[in-house]
Design a protein around this motif. Structure first.
Motif, PDB file in Angstrom:
ATOM      1  N   ASN A 183       0.815  -1.217   0.000  1.00 18.56           N
ATOM      2  CA  ASN A 183       0.000   0.000   0.000  1.00 18.56           C
ATOM      3  C   ASN A 183       0.849   1.268   0.000  1.00 18.56           C
ATOM      4  OD1 ASN A 183      -2.529  -1.288  -0.043  1.00 18.56           O
ATOM      5  ND2 ASN A 183      -2.488  -1.593   2.178  1.00 18.56           N
ATOM      6  N   ASP A 184       2.161   1.116   0.199  1.00 15.46           N
ATOM      7  CA  ASP A 184       3.056   2.271   0.146  1.00 15.46           C
ATOM      8  C   ASP A 184       3.437   2.649  -1.279  1.00 15.46           C
ATOM      9  OD1 ASP A 184       3.039   2.387   2.885  1.00 15.46           O
ATOM     10  OD2 ASP A 184       4.868   1.205   3.132  1.00 15.46           O
ATOM     11  N   ILE A 185       3.074   1.786  -2.251  1.00 14.34           N
ATOM     12  CA  ILE A 185       3.382   2.091  -3.656  1.00 14.34           C
ATOM     13  C   ILE A 185       2.583   3.315  -4.082  1.00 14.34           C
ATOM     14  CG2 ILE A 185       3.351   1.235  -6.024  1.00 14.34           C
ATOM     15  CD1 ILE A 185       3.453  -1.601  -4.929  1.00 14.34           C
ATOM     16  N   LYS A 186       3.272   4.289  -4.690  1.00 15.18           N
ATOM     17  CA  LYS A 186       2.627   5.529  -5.100  1.00 15.18           C
ATOM     18  C   LYS A 186       2.470   5.550  -6.619  1.00 15.18           C
ATOM     19  CE  LYS A 186       5.411   7.802  -1.542  1.00 15.18           C
ATOM     20  NZ  LYS A 186       6.282   6.643  -1.313  1.00 15.18           N
ATOM     21  N   ASN A 187       1.559   6.363  -7.078  1.00 21.44           N
ATOM     22  CA  ASN A 187       1.454   6.608  -8.512  1.00 21.44           C
ATOM     23  C   ASN A 187       2.756   7.205  -9.019  1.00 21.44           C
ATOM     24  OD1 ASN A 187      -1.201   5.854  -9.491  1.00 21.44           O
ATOM     25  ND2 ASN A 187      -2.003   7.424  -8.107  1.00 21.44           N
ATOM     26  N   GLY A 188       3.251   6.656 -10.136  1.00 24.08           N
ATOM     27  CA  GLY A 188       4.505   7.154 -10.695  1.00 24.08           C
ATOM     28  C   GLY A 188       5.735   6.467 -10.142  1.00 24.08           C
ATOM     29  N   SER A 189       5.558   5.509  -9.241  1.00 25.33           N
ATOM     30  CA  SER A 189       6.705   4.784  -8.684  1.00 25.33           C
ATOM     31  C   SER A 189       7.381   3.944  -9.757  1.00 25.33           C
ATOM     32  CB  SER A 189       6.270   3.885  -7.532  1.00 25.33           C
ATOM     33  OG  SER A 189       5.775   4.632  -6.456  1.00 25.33           O
ATOM     34  N   ILE A 190       8.685   3.778  -9.585  1.00 30.30           N
ATOM     35  CA  ILE A 190       9.447   2.894 -10.475  1.00 30.30           C
ATOM     36  C   ILE A 190       9.815   1.652  -9.682  1.00 30.30           C
ATOM     37  CG2 ILE A 190      11.510   2.656 -11.897  1.00 30.30           C
ATOM     38  CD1 ILE A 190      11.544   5.675 -12.236  1.00 30.30           C
ATOM     39  N   LEU A 191       9.365   0.499 -10.171  1.00 35.38           N
ATOM     40  CA  LEU A 191       9.651  -0.782  -9.526  1.00 35.38           C
ATOM     41  C   LEU A 191      10.605  -1.580 -10.396  1.00 35.38           C
ATOM     42  CD1 LEU A 191       6.038  -1.755  -8.341  1.00 35.38           C
ATOM     43  CD2 LEU A 191       7.727  -0.325  -7.188  1.00 35.38           C
ATOM     44  N   ARG A 192      11.181  -2.595  -9.810  1.00 34.92           N
ATOM     45  CA  ARG A 192      12.109  -3.459 -10.536  1.00 34.92           C
ATOM     46  C   ARG A 192      11.712  -4.909 -10.327  1.00 34.92           C
ATOM     47  NH1 ARG A 192      16.473  -2.271  -7.941  1.00 34.92           N
ATOM     48  NH2 ARG A 192      17.094  -0.529  -9.283  1.00 34.92           N
ATOM     49  N   LEU A 193      11.679  -5.673 -11.403  1.00 35.68           N
ATOM     50  CA  LEU A 193      11.475  -7.118 -11.295  1.00 35.68           C
ATOM     51  C   LEU A 193      12.828  -7.747 -11.006  1.00 35.68           C
ATOM     52  CD1 LEU A 193       9.383  -9.438 -11.600  1.00 35.68           C
ATOM     53  CD2 LEU A 193      10.179  -9.681 -13.963  1.00 35.68           C
ATOM     54  N   THR A 194      12.889  -8.553  -9.973  1.00 38.69           N
ATOM     55  CA  THR A 194      14.170  -9.133  -9.567  1.00 38.69           C
ATOM     56  C   THR A 194      13.940 -10.521  -8.989  1.00 38.69           C
ATOM     57  OG1 THR A 194      16.147  -8.710  -8.237  1.00 38.69           O
ATOM     58  CG2 THR A 194      14.030  -8.149  -7.243  1.00 38.69           C
ATOM     59  N   THR A 195      15.002 -11.171  -8.642  1.00 40.33           N
ATOM     60  CA  THR A 195      14.863 -12.506  -8.045  1.00 40.33           C
ATOM     61  C   THR A 195      14.218 -12.381  -6.666  1.00 40.33           C
ATOM     62  OG1 THR A 195      17.121 -12.315  -7.214  1.00 40.33           O
ATOM     63  CG2 THR A 195      16.813 -13.525  -9.273  1.00 40.33           C
ATOM     64  N   SER A 196      13.531 -13.414  -6.249  1.00 41.32           N
ATOM     65  CA  SER A 196      12.809 -13.394  -4.980  1.00 41.32           C
ATOM     66  C   SER A 196      13.789 -13.278  -3.806  1.00 41.32           C
ATOM     67  CB  SER A 196      11.982 -14.664  -4.825  1.00 41.32           C
ATOM     68  OG  SER A 196      12.837 -15.785  -4.689  1.00 41.32           O
ATOM     69  N   PRO A 197      13.314 -12.812  -2.655  1.00 37.40           N
ATOM     70  CA  PRO A 197      14.201 -12.714  -1.488  1.00 37.40           C
ATOM     71  C   PRO A 197      14.847 -14.045  -1.125  1.00 37.40           C
ATOM     72  CG  PRO A 197      12.118 -11.590  -1.061  1.00 37.40           C
ATOM     73  CD  PRO A 197      11.963 -12.298  -2.365  1.00 37.40           C
ATOM     74  N   ALA A 198      14.087 -15.127  -1.236  1.00 40.52           N
ATOM     75  CA  ALA A 198      14.632 -16.448  -0.903  1.00 40.52           C
ATOM     76  C   ALA A 198      15.760 -16.826  -1.848  1.00 40.52           C
ATOM     77  CB  ALA A 198      13.519 -17.497  -0.941  1.00 40.52           C
TER      78      ALA A 198
END
Length: 740
Positions: free
Chosen positions: A67-82
């Protein structure tokens, strides 16, 4: 038409591909969103992938924080934490020095994220790091001479990763071996050590001591003041801060009877409490802190100021035992101190038992004890049964008599020879003054989390409290004479002395001599002038017409204060997020829109230096949705398990905004002023009364100013208590002129 509240527009990156713009439905499971993203790039096994913020934090997106994701945020697809944890777990065990160094660097960065930390700890990663510290580094001891920078970096990243992982509170500090503690202590005890390694080692030792009584015992056996002092003599203020923090932690956690510092292999645990002040003096810790920290040319940072304040509080708390100890009237050793006070004052020797009759000796003692100003002339030991200040008052009197003998004799003889009932009772004054000074310095209270209020002058003398008393008892005697006080005025004199001391302390004198000089300028006459000035500002006019005028003006002033509060909300404030470590605060910013209809807020990477642009605050909260404002213990973030070790100061700065059904926006104000501004402003937006102490203060000041402006023409004209009588009607109205 605005998009639905549950839809967030973001950009998602993937190495080697163009970023994708997508709309995330917050109602959908996170796994479904990740699967959709993977399919867009034709990636299989979506369970091995995760989303993370593409900013400096690189924190993973989870169901808890999505819920902290804001409009206009840039995310990255990456390997899982595990997956990432597994890979780093293997990489840090590489036989290649370069590969190992790079892996530890990545681990130190990733460990700040609690999601990754949990996965790495589940792989028993902490045990691996402690083993590397205990024994793994030995493999590189030979390389240290020829590859010192590389060795320092290797150890630094290892310890940084350890500190970050432990900071999440997932694992208890009690789980670590004595070998690990010895190794960390050895890095602190070495005369030449990489700065980053030394800083992390000091931070680890501080956390160990503060979080475990058992670890305190072990750390105390490994660390001596003699080994810490060189770090205080350096030029790096951060290292000095961490060093004093370790000293404070050891001091704070030491058992009452063993609260002691040590040097040159004098063990902390072997020193009784009463020797604390002597050891501080003998081992020159105080003078080193004074010359290398307080009087350094570098400005003292907030964290250093806090640690100095903590050290000051803990040092004064050593007095608590004597302060809370009653005198035993039957204890001959304690009674001998009173005899010594009498001997020094009147230059008499203790008479042998056969010299004169018992009645004569009793009469002589009673006469002298009355001259010394004790309440109980027959048995002055009874005067010291009141706690506080207990035996501490007698200790102060003896110190004054021995170390400032001329001043002591002058005060006692000067007052004992008076016959006009204006004598100042030295004994009673000393007891009450000691009690008052303990209240001013808050002796016995634990240091607060956010205070930076240290006094440089208390670091300038080995017996600073006793010297403080000696200055103040002479001030009390001087003020007594200036007031021409009698015994009935005792409490009035003490109130004046308290005011004099507090005003002198407020200017933060750098030495006891400066404090004494400041008191010289705060005579009783000067205090009266200050009081008169303040009284004229606060209680100028009390007649009924003036009070009615005040009532008429007050609504206008309240509107002015309300407008000021709302303007301040529109400017915005940077707030601190709850963090378990003081030195790594995180920030967020909140401001009210110019039309007073929306609160804009968002996270910041660091405390802002100038104005925060509107477009960086992506989150919004309509004022119309706000249901209530709660403060202190009623705030959700003050009730959460695992939150900071809360204290009175933090609770006093906490407030929350309730909106919708059970949603909250939680705040911790940077100081009391901002707390009052925001709680007042939010209450004003909700149409409620502004009740903060700052509102009351502002109202008094503004009302007083407005009243004086309106009454300027009435200066030196006495305002009647009641309106003047209506005069009789004139006998005729011939004086009336008709303009028509």
């Amino acid at each position: 038409m605005p998009p639905p509240a549950d839809i967030v527009k973001v950009a998602i990156e993937w190495p080697g591909a163009f970023p994708r713009l997508m709309e995330i439905d917050q109602k959908k499971p996170l796994s479904a969103i990740i699967k959709e993203v993977c399919e867009g790039w034709s990636l299989g096994n979506h369970e091995n992938f995760a989303l993370q913020n593409a900013d400096s934090t690189n924190f993973y997106i989870t169901e808890k924080n999505r819920n902290d994701i804001k409009n206009g945020s840039i995310l990255r697809l990456t390997t899982s934490p595990a997956q990432t944890a597994q890979q780093l777990h293997e990489r840090i065990q590489s036989s290649s020095m370069d590969a190992k160094l790079e892996a530890l660097k990545d681990l130190a960065n990733s460990s700040r994220d609690v999601t990754f930390a949990q996965e790495f700890i589940n792989l028993d990663g902490l045990s691996l790091l402690t083993q590397m510290v205990e024994s793994g580094t030995e493999r590189y001891q030979k390389l240290q001479k020829i590859m010192k920078p590389c060795f320092g970096d290797l150890l630094s990243f290892t310890l940084t990763a350890f500190v970050e992982l432990m900071d999440h509170g997932i694992v208890s500090w009690d789980t670590f071996s004595m070998a690990f503690i010895k190794k960390i202590a050895s890095y602190v005890n070495k005369s030449a050590m990489d700065t980053a390694v030394l800083q992390r080692s000091l931070a680890i030792l501080e956390s160990m001591v503060l979080n475990s009584q058992d670890l305190y015992q072990k750390v105390a056996q490994e660390i001596t003041i003699g080994q810490l002092i060189p770090h205080l003599q350096g030029t790096d203020q951060d290292i000095q801060t961490y060093t004093i923090a370790v000293i404070n932690a050891l001091f704070l956690k030491a058992p009452e009877e063993k609260r002691q510092l040590h040097e040159n292999h004098v063990n902390i645990l072997d020193c009784p409490l009463t020797e604390m002040a002597h050891i501080l003096a003998q081992k020159q810790l105080r003078s080193i802190i004074l010359s290398n920290v307080i009087r350094s040319t570098r400005a003292i940072k907030d964290e250093m100021a806090h640690q100095l304040y903590v050290l000051q509080v803990l040092t004064f708390n050593l007095l608590e035992d004597r302060m809370m100890t009653k005198m035993d009237p039957q204890d001959q050793a304690q009674r001998d101190i009173i005899f010594e006070l009498r001997r020094i004052a009147f230059d008499v020797e203790c008479e042998p038992n056969n010299s004169g009759s018992i009645e004569k000796r009793k009469s002589m003692y009673t006469r002298d004890y009355k001259k010394l100003g004790f309440i109980n002339h027959v048995n002055p030991a009874v005067d010291f049964t009141q706690i506080p200040p207990g035996m501490l008052a007698l200790d102060n009197m003896l110190y004054f008599a021995k170390h400032h003998q001329d001043a002591y004799i002058r005060i006692v003889l000067e007052n004992s020879s008076r016959e006009d009932k204006h004598e100042c009772p030295f004994g009673r004054s000393s007891i009450e003054l000691t009690k008052m000074l303990c209240e001013i310095l808050k002796v016995g209270e634990l240091p607060s989390e956010n205070c930076h209020d240290y006094h440089p002058m208390f670091f300038t003398h080995d017996r600073s409290f006793e010297e403080f008393f000696c200055i103040c008892i002479q001030l009390l005697n001087k003020t007594w004479k200036e007031m021409r006080a009698t015994s009935e005025d005792f409490n009035k004199v003490m109130q004046v002395v308290r005011e004099q001391v507090m005003r002198a302390l407020n200017v933060k004198p750098n030495s006891l001599d400066q404090f004494k000089s400041r008191l010289q300028n705060l005579s009783y006459t000067e205090i009266l002038k200050i009081r008169q000035s303040e009284r004229m500002n606060q209680e100028d006019f009390q007649s009924r017409p003036i009070l009615e005028l005040r009532e008429k003006i007050q609504p206008e002033i309240m509107l002015l204060i309300k407008q000021q509060r709302l303007n301040r909300l529109c400017e915005g404030t940077c707030f601190r997020k709850i963090s378990s470590r003081r030195r790594q605060d995180k920030f967020w910013y909140c401001r009210l829109s110019p039309n007073h209809k929306v609160l804009h807020y968002g996270d910041l990477e660091e405390s802002p230096q100038g104005e925060v642009p509107h477009d960086s605050l992506q989150d919004k909260l309509p004022v119309a949705d706000i249901k209530a404002v709660v403060t202190g213990k009623d705030c959700p973030h003050m009730k959460e398990k695992g939150a900071l070790k809360q204290n009175k100061e933090v609770l006093e700065l906490a407030f929350s905004v309730l909106y919708e059904s059970d949603e909250y926006l939680n705040f911790i104000a940077p100081d009391k002023h901002e707390y009052c501004v925001w709680t007042d402003g939010l209450n004003a937006l909700l149409g409620k009364e502004m009740t903060s102490e700052f509102t009351k203060s502002d109202l008094d000041v503004l009302l007083s100013m407005e009243m004086k402006l309106r009454l300027l023409d009435l200066e030196n004209i006495q305002i009647p208590e009641a309106p003047p009588p209506i005069p009789k009607e004139p006998s005729n109205y011939d004086f009336v002129y008709d303009c028509n």
